[in-house]
Design a protein around this motif. Structure first.
Motif, PDB file in Angstrom:
ATOM      1  N   SER A  95     104.546 -16.194  18.926  1.00 38.49           N
ATOM      2  CA  SER A  95     105.310 -15.010  19.060  1.00 38.49           C
ATOM      3  C   SER A  95     104.333 -13.885  19.348  1.00 38.49           C
ATOM      4  O   SER A  95     104.958 -12.686  19.476  1.00 38.49           O
ATOM      5  CB  SER A  95     106.349 -14.617  18.101  1.00 38.49           C
ATOM      6  OG  SER A  95     105.417 -14.291  16.750  1.00 38.49           O
ATOM      7  N   ALA A  96     103.020 -14.302  19.568  1.00 37.08           N
ATOM      8  CA  ALA A  96     102.136 -13.412  19.734  1.00 37.08           C
ATOM      9  C   ALA A  96     102.077 -12.758  21.198  1.00 37.08           C
ATOM     10  O   ALA A  96     102.470 -13.603  21.964  1.00 37.08           O
ATOM     11  CB  ALA A  96     100.637 -13.715  19.348  1.00 37.08           C
ATOM     12  N   ALA A  97     101.525 -11.389  21.287  1.00 33.69           N
ATOM     13  CA  ALA A  97     101.548 -10.934  22.704  1.00 33.69           C
ATOM     14  C   ALA A  97     100.029 -11.162  23.118  1.00 33.69           C
ATOM     15  O   ALA A  97      99.079 -10.186  22.897  1.00 33.69           O
ATOM     16  CB  ALA A  97     102.028  -9.271  22.826  1.00 33.69           C
ATOM     17  N   VAL A  98      99.902 -12.059  23.676  1.00 36.85           N
ATOM     18  CA  VAL A  98      98.362 -12.708  23.703  1.00 36.85           C
ATOM     19  C   VAL A  98      97.849 -12.084  25.178  1.00 36.85           C
ATOM     20  O   VAL A  98      98.689 -12.181  26.101  1.00 36.85           O
ATOM     21  CB  VAL A  98      98.323 -14.290  23.920  1.00 36.85           C
ATOM     22  CG1 VAL A  98      96.863 -14.564  24.266  1.00 36.85           C
ATOM     23  CG2 VAL A  98      98.938 -14.797  22.769  1.00 36.85           C
ATOM     24  N   ALA A  99      96.753 -11.403  25.178  1.00 35.30           N
ATOM     25  CA  ALA A  99      96.481 -10.662  26.351  1.00 35.30           C
ATOM     26  C   ALA A  99      95.931 -11.812  27.405  1.00 35.30           C
ATOM     27  O   ALA A  99      95.269 -12.703  27.222  1.00 35.30           O
ATOM     28  CB  ALA A  99      95.008 -10.027  26.166  1.00 35.30           C
ATOM     29  N   ASP A 100      96.454 -11.679  28.759  1.00 32.99           N
ATOM     30  CA  ASP A 100      96.412 -12.659  29.831  1.00 32.99           C
ATOM     31  C   ASP A 100      94.744 -12.648  30.027  1.00 32.99           C
ATOM     32  O   ASP A 100      94.282 -13.772  30.618  1.00 32.99           O
ATOM     33  CB  ASP A 100      97.368 -12.362  30.831  1.00 32.99           C
ATOM     34  CG  ASP A 100      98.653 -12.537  30.408  1.00 32.99           C
ATOM     35  OD1 ASP A 100      98.963 -13.592  29.784  1.00 32.99           O
ATOM     36  OD2 ASP A 100      99.510 -11.981  30.840  1.00 32.99           O
ATOM     37  N   TYR A 101      94.371 -11.577  30.233  1.00 31.60           N
ATOM     38  CA  TYR A 101      92.851 -11.446  30.525  1.00 31.60           C
ATOM     39  C   TYR A 101      91.926 -10.811  29.492  1.00 31.60           C
ATOM     40  O   TYR A 101      92.342 -10.016  28.791  1.00 31.60           O
ATOM     41  CB  TYR A 101      92.983 -10.687  31.937  1.00 31.60           C
ATOM     42  CG  TYR A 101      93.598 -11.414  32.985  1.00 31.60           C
ATOM     43  CD1 TYR A 101      92.750 -12.231  33.897  1.00 31.60           C
ATOM     44  CD2 TYR A 101      94.695 -11.149  33.411  1.00 31.60           C
ATOM     45  CE1 TYR A 101      93.454 -12.725  34.949  1.00 31.60           C
ATOM     46  CE2 TYR A 101      95.557 -11.824  34.317  1.00 31.60           C
ATOM     47  CZ  TYR A 101      94.888 -12.607  35.132  1.00 31.60           C
ATOM     48  OH  TYR A 101      95.636 -13.141  36.021  1.00 31.60           O
ATOM     49  N   ARG A 102      90.566 -11.138  29.535  1.00 36.49           N
ATOM     50  CA  ARG A 102      89.605 -10.421  29.014  1.00 36.49           C
ATOM     51  C   ARG A 102      88.361  -9.993  29.777  1.00 36.49           C
ATOM     52  O   ARG A 102      88.199 -10.657  30.738  1.00 36.49           O
ATOM     53  CB  ARG A 102      89.141 -11.254  27.665  1.00 36.49           C
ATOM     54  CG  ARG A 102      88.414 -12.655  28.363  1.00 36.49           C
ATOM     55  CD  ARG A 102      87.835 -13.383  27.156  1.00 36.49           C
ATOM     56  NE  ARG A 102      87.088 -14.581  27.648  1.00 36.49           N
ATOM     57  CZ  ARG A 102      87.557 -15.580  28.318  1.00 36.49           C
ATOM     58  NH1 ARG A 102      88.705 -15.920  28.047  1.00 36.49           N
ATOM     59  NH2 ARG A 102      86.614 -16.571  28.687  1.00 36.49           N
ATOM     60  N   PRO A 103      87.757  -8.946  29.456  1.00 34.49           N
ATOM     61  CA  PRO A 103      86.443  -8.468  30.133  1.00 34.49           C
ATOM     62  C   PRO A 103      85.532  -9.609  30.452  1.00 34.49           C
ATOM     63  O   PRO A 103      85.340 -10.421  29.349  1.00 34.49           O
ATOM     64  CB  PRO A 103      85.811  -7.383  29.516  1.00 34.49           C
ATOM     65  CG  PRO A 103      87.004  -6.801  28.534  1.00 34.49           C
ATOM     66  CD  PRO A 103      87.921  -8.107  28.377  1.00 34.49           C
ATOM     67  N   ASP A 104      84.988  -9.898  31.542  1.00 31.54           N
ATOM     68  CA  ASP A 104      84.123 -11.209  31.834  1.00 31.54           C
ATOM     69  C   ASP A 104      82.744 -10.979  30.947  1.00 31.54           C
ATOM     70  O   ASP A 104      82.117 -11.893  30.685  1.00 31.54           O
ATOM     71  CB  ASP A 104      83.854 -11.032  33.209  1.00 31.54           C
ATOM     72  CG  ASP A 104      83.163 -10.369  33.637  1.00 31.54           C
ATOM     73  OD1 ASP A 104      82.849  -9.047  33.253  1.00 31.54           O
ATOM     74  OD2 ASP A 104      82.533 -10.525  34.765  1.00 31.54           O
ATOM     75  N   ARG A 105      82.365  -9.646  30.593  1.00 27.18           N
ATOM     76  CA  ARG A 105      81.283  -9.517  29.423  1.00 27.18           C
ATOM     77  C   ARG A 105      81.406  -8.528  28.599  1.00 27.18           C
ATOM     78  O   ARG A 105      82.210  -7.402  28.911  1.00 27.18           O
ATOM     79  CB  ARG A 105      80.105  -9.612  30.582  1.00 27.18           C
ATOM     80  CG  ARG A 105      79.914  -8.079  31.117  1.00 27.18           C
ATOM     81  CD  ARG A 105      78.619  -8.070  32.197  1.00 27.18           C
ATOM     82  NE  ARG A 105      78.495  -6.665  32.415  1.00 27.18           N
ATOM     83  CZ  ARG A 105      77.456  -5.906  31.400  1.00 27.18           C
ATOM     84  NH1 ARG A 105      76.978  -6.645  30.506  1.00 27.18           N
ATOM     85  NH2 ARG A 105      77.139  -4.713  31.714  1.00 27.18           N
ATOM     86  N   TYR A 106      80.864  -8.617  27.635  1.00 25.98           N
ATOM     87  CA  TYR A 106      80.775  -7.389  26.559  1.00 25.98           C
ATOM     88  C   TYR A 106      79.612  -6.758  26.394  1.00 25.98           C
ATOM     89  O   TYR A 106      78.572  -7.230  26.443  1.00 25.98           O
ATOM     90  CB  TYR A 106      81.131  -8.280  25.009  1.00 25.98           C
ATOM     91  CG  TYR A 106      80.848  -7.285  23.884  1.00 25.98           C
ATOM     92  CD1 TYR A 106      82.009  -6.468  23.506  1.00 25.98           C
ATOM     93  CD2 TYR A 106      79.595  -7.352  23.243  1.00 25.98           C
ATOM     94  CE1 TYR A 106      81.909  -5.763  22.506  1.00 25.98           C
ATOM     95  CE2 TYR A 106      79.791  -6.529  21.881  1.00 25.98           C
ATOM     96  CZ  TYR A 106      80.742  -5.694  21.603  1.00 25.98           C
ATOM     97  OH  TYR A 106      80.623  -4.768  20.561  1.00 25.98           O
ATOM     98  N   ASN A 107      79.958  -5.536  26.637  1.00 27.57           N
ATOM     99  CA  ASN A 107      78.631  -4.479  26.445  1.00 27.57           C
ATOM    100  C   ASN A 107      78.079  -4.192  24.976  1.00 27.57           C
ATOM    101  O   ASN A 107      78.946  -3.555  24.567  1.00 27.57           O
ATOM    102  CB  ASN A 107      79.254  -3.205  27.207  1.00 27.57           C
ATOM    103  CG  ASN A 107      78.665  -2.889  28.624  1.00 27.57           C
ATOM    104  OD1 ASN A 107      77.426  -2.473  28.841  1.00 27.57           O
ATOM    105  ND2 ASN A 107      79.661  -3.472  29.420  1.00 27.57           N
ATOM    106  N   GLU A 108      77.005  -4.600  24.836  1.00 28.01           N
ATOM    107  CA  GLU A 108      76.744  -4.442  23.384  1.00 28.01           C
ATOM    108  C   GLU A 108      76.367  -2.984  23.041  1.00 28.01           C
ATOM    109  O   GLU A 108      76.597  -2.697  21.850  1.00 28.01           O
ATOM    110  CB  GLU A 108      74.973  -5.107  23.398  1.00 28.01           C
ATOM    111  CG  GLU A 108      74.983  -6.613  23.545  1.00 28.01           C
ATOM    112  CD  GLU A 108      75.679  -7.301  22.425  1.00 28.01           C
ATOM    113  OE1 GLU A 108      76.051  -6.948  21.305  1.00 28.01           O
ATOM    114  OE2 GLU A 108      75.975  -8.619  22.858  1.00 28.01           O
ATOM    115  N   VAL A 109      76.263  -2.016  24.083  1.00 30.07           N
ATOM    116  CA  VAL A 109      76.246  -0.774  23.611  1.00 30.07           C
ATOM    117  C   VAL A 109      77.494   0.156  24.401  1.00 30.07           C
ATOM    118  O   VAL A 109      78.076  -0.354  25.355  1.00 30.07           O
ATOM    119  CB  VAL A 109      74.810  -0.032  23.991  1.00 30.07           C
ATOM    120  CG1 VAL A 109      73.767  -0.463  23.207  1.00 30.07           C
ATOM    121  CG2 VAL A 109      74.624   0.148  25.631  1.00 30.07           C
ATOM    122  N   LYS A 110      77.838   1.200  23.810  1.00 29.62           N
ATOM    123  CA  LYS A 110      79.100   1.967  24.367  1.00 29.62           C
ATOM    124  C   LYS A 110      78.801   2.267  25.824  1.00 29.62           C
ATOM    125  O   LYS A 110      77.471   2.809  26.233  1.00 29.62           O
ATOM    126  CB  LYS A 110      79.084   3.194  23.661  1.00 29.62           C
ATOM    127  CG  LYS A 110      80.498   3.871  23.880  1.00 29.62           C
ATOM    128  CD  LYS A 110      80.459   5.344  23.052  1.00 29.62           C
ATOM    129  CE  LYS A 110      81.475   6.160  23.431  1.00 29.62           C
ATOM    130  NZ  LYS A 110      81.405   7.485  22.998  1.00 29.62           N
TER     131      LYS A 110
END
Ligand code: C5P
Length: 220
Positions: A95-110
């Motif tokens: 029943s979760a509303a799972v995100a279909d997409y995620r950012p291709d990379r995570y920025n370590e800093v803001k």
């Protein structure tokens, strides 16, 4: 009869949204509260089932002492947890509303404000329901949810077949009081053979009872 059926059954339930991290302070998420999945978990635990609740970030706490809670944040974490638990389960309710997409990379800093435009590239998340549906054994039942805005029944039935689910719980955004943010929901349940059960608008706790009863009566 229903209590007898669910007693000691091992059931994995997903609930809530997923958060897909962009940088240390930002994420892509959605408005899911987790209420529907938590309500199903409570009802099944009361019936004596062994409930494994895999939850994205919500403000809810399981009430029944026997519910085993797995707190996750992203779709990939939810996927990894479900794939581990499912082989020993008899039922999966996604029943979760799972995100279909995620950012291709995570920025370590803001990420700093600089250019006029900022582009974030997204990659597809794994589909948990589809993965469990395609790997299920004859003694396993997989139930999914669908939130549709148009061609609801047709889209839901197509989803059921593509993901190899045994049933899809359809809630329409066109129904006032249904879906996200509400304590009520209005659902239809669609089975693999195309049978449709329609229910009136109800509190999510009552909706949970209808879903559970429908599983016991039609998929057991
Ligand atoms: O394709 P759609 O997102 O509308 O499908 C909804 C159903 O699939 C829900 O049961 C949801 O929990 C499940 N789902 C999933 N993993 C995803 C996307 C959706 O388990 N990545």
């Amino acid at each position: 009869m229903i209590a007898e059926y669910f007693k000691s059954k091992k059931i994995v339930i997903t609930a809530g949204p997923t958060y897909e991290k962009i940088d240390p302070v930002r994420f892509i998420g959605n408005y899911s509260t987790g209420k529907m999945g938590y309500a199903i978990a409570e009802e099944l635990a009361q019936l004596g089932a062994e409930v494994h609740l895999v939850s994205g970030p919500t403000s809810l706490t399981p009430q029944h002492p026997s519910i085993q809670l797995y707190q996750v944040e992203s779709a990939v974490q939810m996927y990894d947890t479900c794939v581990k638990i499912f082989p020993d389960c008899q039922i999966a309710i996604m029943s979760a509303a799972v995100a279909d997409y995620r950012p291709d990379r995570y920025n370590e800093v803001k990420i700093k404000k600089s250019e006029e435009n900022l582009t974030i590239h997204l990659v597809k998340n794994p589909d948990i329901l589809s993965t469990l549906g395609h790997s299920k054994k004859a003694n396993q039942i997989v139930v999914g949810f669908a939130l549709e805005t148009h061609n609801e029944l047709e889209n839901a039935l197509d989803k059921l077949r593509r993901k190899k689910a045994d049933a899809i719980v359809l809630n329409s955004l066109n129904d006032p009081g249904a879906g996200f943010k509400h304590s009520t929901n209005k659902i239809s349940i669609i089975l693999e053979k195309g049978t449709i059960f329609e229910f009136p608008l109800k509190e999510k706790q009552e909706v949970a009872k209808d879903i559970i009863k429908c599983i016991a009566e039609n998929l057991a």
